[in-house]
Design an enzyme around this catalytic site. Structure first.
Site, PDB file in Angstrom:
ATOM      1  N   GLN A  97     -12.991   6.732  10.108  1.00  0.00           N
ATOM      2  CA  GLN A  97     -12.662   5.720  11.116  1.00  0.00           C
ATOM      3  C   GLN A  97     -13.738   5.624  12.197  1.00  0.00           C
ATOM      4  O   GLN A  97     -13.997   4.544  12.720  1.00  0.00           O
ATOM      5  CB  GLN A  97     -11.302   6.021  11.758  1.00  0.00           C
TER       6      GLN A  97
ATOM      7  N   LYS B  94       0.869  -1.194   0.000  1.00  0.00           N
ATOM      8  CA  LYS B  94       0.000   0.000   0.000  1.00  0.00           C
ATOM      9  C   LYS B  94       0.896   1.232   0.000  1.00  0.00           C
ATOM     10  O   LYS B  94       1.905   1.274   0.722  1.00  0.00           O
ATOM     11  CB  LYS B  94      -0.920  -0.003   1.228  1.00  0.00           C
TER      12      LYS B  94
HETATM   13  N1  LIG Z   1      -4.089   3.415  13.249  1.00  0.00           N
HETATM   14  C1  LIG Z   1      -4.464   3.171  12.011  1.00  0.00           C
HETATM   15  O1  LIG Z   1      -4.349   2.051  11.499  1.00  0.00           O
HETATM   16  C2  LIG Z   1      -5.087   4.251  11.191  1.00  0.00           C
HETATM   17  C3  LIG Z   1      -5.555   3.975   9.910  1.00  0.00           C
HETATM   18  C4  LIG Z   1      -6.184   4.989   9.193  1.00  0.00           C
HETATM   19  C5  LIG Z   1      -6.332   6.252   9.756  1.00  0.00           C
HETATM   20  N2  LIG Z   1      -5.811   6.474  10.997  1.00  0.00           N
HETATM   21  C6  LIG Z   1      -5.962   7.766  11.635  1.00  0.00           C
HETATM   22  O2  LIG Z   1      -7.311   7.882  12.078  1.00  0.00           O
HETATM   23  C7  LIG Z   1      -7.627   9.251  12.186  1.00  0.00           C
HETATM   24  C8  LIG Z   1      -8.976   9.514  11.552  1.00  0.00           C
HETATM   25  O3  LIG Z   1      -8.914   9.253  10.171  1.00  0.00           O
HETATM   26  P1  LIG Z   1     -10.190   9.448   9.247  1.00  0.00           P
HETATM   27  O4  LIG Z   1      -9.871   8.868   7.922  1.00  0.00           O
HETATM   28  O5  LIG Z   1     -11.384   8.966  10.002  1.00  0.00           O
HETATM   29  O6  LIG Z   1     -10.241  11.043   9.156  1.00  0.00           O
HETATM   30  P2  LIG Z   1     -11.504  11.962   8.822  1.00  0.00           P
HETATM   31  O7  LIG Z   1     -10.956  13.238   8.295  1.00  0.00           O
HETATM   32  O8  LIG Z   1     -12.494  11.207   8.015  1.00  0.00           O
HETATM   33  O9  LIG Z   1     -12.172  12.228  10.255  1.00  0.00           O
HETATM   34  C9  LIG Z   1     -11.517  12.886  11.281  1.00  0.00           C
HETATM   35  C10 LIG Z   1     -12.583  13.566  12.150  1.00  0.00           C
HETATM   36  O10 LIG Z   1     -11.950  14.034  13.349  1.00  0.00           O
HETATM   37  C11 LIG Z   1     -12.498  15.297  13.658  1.00  0.00           C
HETATM   38  N3  LIG Z   1     -11.597  15.951  14.593  1.00  0.00           N
HETATM   39  C12 LIG Z   1     -10.554  16.778  14.371  1.00  0.00           C
HETATM   40  N4  LIG Z   1      -9.951  17.096  15.537  1.00  0.00           N
HETATM   41  C13 LIG Z   1     -10.644  16.455  16.520  1.00  0.00           C
HETATM   42  C14 LIG Z   1     -10.543  16.385  17.916  1.00  0.00           C
HETATM   43  N5  LIG Z   1      -9.593  17.004  18.585  1.00  0.00           N
HETATM   44  N6  LIG Z   1     -11.470  15.658  18.578  1.00  0.00           N
HETATM   45  C15 LIG Z   1     -12.449  15.005  17.944  1.00  0.00           C
HETATM   46  N7  LIG Z   1     -12.584  15.023  16.608  1.00  0.00           N
HETATM   47  C16 LIG Z   1     -11.692  15.735  15.916  1.00  0.00           C
HETATM   48  C17 LIG Z   1     -12.721  15.978  12.344  1.00  0.00           C
HETATM   49  O11 LIG Z   1     -13.668  17.021  12.456  1.00  0.00           O
HETATM   50  C18 LIG Z   1     -13.235  14.792  11.515  1.00  0.00           C
HETATM   51  O12 LIG Z   1     -14.643  14.670  11.619  1.00  0.00           O
HETATM   52  C19 LIG Z   1      -6.482  10.007  11.538  1.00  0.00           C
HETATM   53  O13 LIG Z   1      -5.632  10.472  12.552  1.00  0.00           O
HETATM   54  C20 LIG Z   1      -5.765   8.937  10.740  1.00  0.00           C
HETATM   55  O14 LIG Z   1      -4.391   9.221  10.538  1.00  0.00           O
HETATM   56  C21 LIG Z   1      -5.217   5.519  11.727  1.00  0.00           C
END
Ligand SMILES: NC(=O)c1ccc[n+]([C@@H]2O[C@H](COP(=O)([O-])OP(=O)(O)OC[C@H]3O[C@@H](n4cnc5c(N)ncnc54)[C@H](O)[C@@H]3O)[C@@H](O)[C@H]2O)c1
Length: 328
Positions: free
Chosen positions: A142, A71
Site C-alpha cells: 500500500q 472479492k
Molecule cells: N483500507 C483499505 O482499503 C485497505 C486495503 C488493503 C490493505 N489495507 C491495509 O493496509 C495495510 C498495509 O497493507 P500492505 O498490503 O501494504 O501490507 P504489507 O505487509 O505489504 O506492508 C506493511 C508494512 O508495514 C510495516 N509495518 C509494520 N508495523 C508498522 C508500524 N507500526 N509502522 C510502520 N510500518 C509498519 C511492515 O514492516 C511492512 O513493511 C494493512 O493494514 C492492510 O490491512 C487496507
C-alpha cells in the site's frame, strides 16, 4: 458451446497493465453512483481464524459500469514472517445479463491499486491542490500504490518514508527512486527512522501498517500540520485519539461500514464524520474549504472499488489474449 471463464494469475493481472489514472477514473464513477444510491453492496460477511486476521466476502454491483461480482480476500498479519503476502484473495467477475462467471483473478494487484486510487480520489476533494510532500508510514504494497496514485493527481516532489522495519523503508526508498513514475519523474524519496518525520512537514500523509483493534496511536496531537491531508489505509491504528480530534474534516468511503467496525471495537475515538466519499464526489457535501484545514480520509476499502477495477482487467485481458480459459 460450453461456458468458459478466464483465469488470471497475479502475473497475468499485472501483465494486463491497466494504469493508475484509469483506475482513479473508474473509482470516480463508482463513488458517484454510490453517492447517488445506485449501487448494491451488502455489508461484508467476515470470518476470523486468528488474532487480527480476517477473510471477507465483498460483493458489489455497479449498474453504470455493468460491473457485478465478488472479492474473497484475507489478511493474515503473521504471513510476512512465513514469507507469504499479508493480503491475498480471488475476485470473481460475473456477467450482468446471465450471472455466469466470466473471470476468476488473483486479487492482490487489484487490491493494491484500487486502495491507492481511493486515497487519491479522496485527496482530490480534501487535499490542497499544491500538495508536494508525501509522508508514507508502512512501506509495503500500500505504501507503494498510494504514492503512485497521489503522484497522478498532485505535484509531488518529496517523499518521507517510515517503516517499523528499517530494511523495508530502505528497500522502498531505493525501489521508488528507481520507479519511472516516481524517481524517474524527479521525485526525491528519503527513508526516515522517526515516524514524526513522515507526518510533520508533509502535505499528504498515508498510514499503511497493520490494522489493529487497539491502535498503537503513534501519531500524536500537534504532528499533522495545518493544511495537511491524511489517508488512514490501516484504519485508526496509527492515530492517538487527541490527534484525531484536531482534524477539521473526517471523511470515510462508507459511513455504515465505519459504524459496523466501530461496533466490533475499532474507531473508539472518532471525530464527527463530515462526509462519505460519494457525497464529496457528487458535491452533496463540500470538500476542503480553506488552505489551513486538516482533513482525513478513512477509506475502509469497499467492494465497489474492486468491481470498478476488475472488469477493466478482464476486458483488457481478453483483448490482449492473456490468461487461461477454463470450462465451467
Ligand atoms: N483500507 C483499505 O482499503 C485497505 C486495503 C488493503 C490493505 N489495507 C491495509 O493496509 C495495510 C498495509 O497493507 P500492505 O498490503 O501494504 O501490507 P504489507 O505487509 O505489504 O506492508 C506493511 C508494512 O508495514 C510495516 N509495518 C509494520 N508495523 C508498522 C508500524 N507500526 N509502522 C510502520 N510500518 C509498519 C511492515 O514492516 C511492512 O513493511 C494493512 O493494514 C492492510 O490491512 C487496507
Amino acid at each position: 458451446m460450453k461456458p468458459k471463464l478466464l483465469y488470471l494469475s497475479r502475473a497475468d493481472v499485472e501483465a494486463v497493465g491497466v494504469s493508475m489514472p484509469e483506475i482513479i477514473d473508474a473509482l470516480a464513477v463508482a463513488f458517484r453512483e454510490h453517492g447517488l444510491g445506485h449501487t448494491q453492496m451488502p455489508p461484508k460477511p467476515s470470518l476470523s481464524s486468528g488474532a487480527d486476521s480476517f477473510i471477507h466476502a465483498m460483493p458489489a454491483y455497479i449498474p453504470a459500469l455493468r460491473a457485478i461480482g465478488l472479492k474473497w480476500v484475507s489478511g493474515y498479519p503473521d504471513n510476512p514472517s512465513r514469507n507469504l503476502p499479508y493480503i491475498s484473495g480471488l475476485i470473481v467477475v460475473n456477467d450482468d445479463q446471465t450471472g455466469l462467471p466470466l473471470a476468476v483473478m488473483d486479487a492482490s494487484w487489484v487490491t493494491g491499486m484500487r486502495t491507492g486510487a481511493a486515497t487519491a480520489l479522496a485527496a482530490r476533494y480534501l487535499a490542497r491542490p499544491d500538495s508536494s510532500t508525501v509522508g508514507i508510514l508502512g512501506c509495503g504494497v500500500q505504501g507503494r500504490t498510494n504514492l503512485r496514485a497521489l503522484k497522478c493527481l498532485f505535484p509531488v516532489r518529496q517523499v518521507m518514508a517510515y517503516d517499523a522495519n528499517p530494511t523495508n523503508s530502505a528497500r522502498y526508498a531505493a525501489e521508488m527512486a528507481a520507479h519511472p513514475e516516481i524517481g524517474g519523474a524527479g521525485v526525491q524519496v528519503t527513508a526516515v527512522d522517526d515516524p514524526r518525520a513522515a507526518v510533520s512537514g508533509c502535505d499528504l500523509v498515508v498510514t499503511a501498517g497493520p490494522i489493529l483493534k487497539i491502535p498503537h496511536a503513534t501519531i500524536k496531537q500537534g504532528w499533522l500540520d495545518s493544511g495537511a491531508f491524511a489517508s488512514m489505509v490501516d484504519y485508526d491504528s496509527y492515530w492517538d485519539g487527541a490527534a484525531l480530534q484536531e482534524v477539521d474534516k473526517f471523511c470515510t468511503d462508507d459511513v455504515p461500514q465505519l459504524m459496523h467496525y466501530r461496533g466490533l471495537g475499532y474507531f473508539q475515538s472518532l471525530p464527527p464524520i463530515h462526509a462519505s466519499l460519494g457525497e464529496l464526489v457528487t458535491g452533496q457535501k463540500p470538500g476542503r474549504e480553506s488552505a489551513g484545514e486538516r482533513t482525513i480520509a478513512c477509506n475502509l476499502g469497499l467492494a465497489i472499488d474492486d468491481m470498478a477495477t476488475a472488469p477493466i482487467v478482464y476486458r483488457r485481458a481478453v483483448e490482449r489474449g492473456i490468461g487461461v480459459w477454463l470450462e465451467l
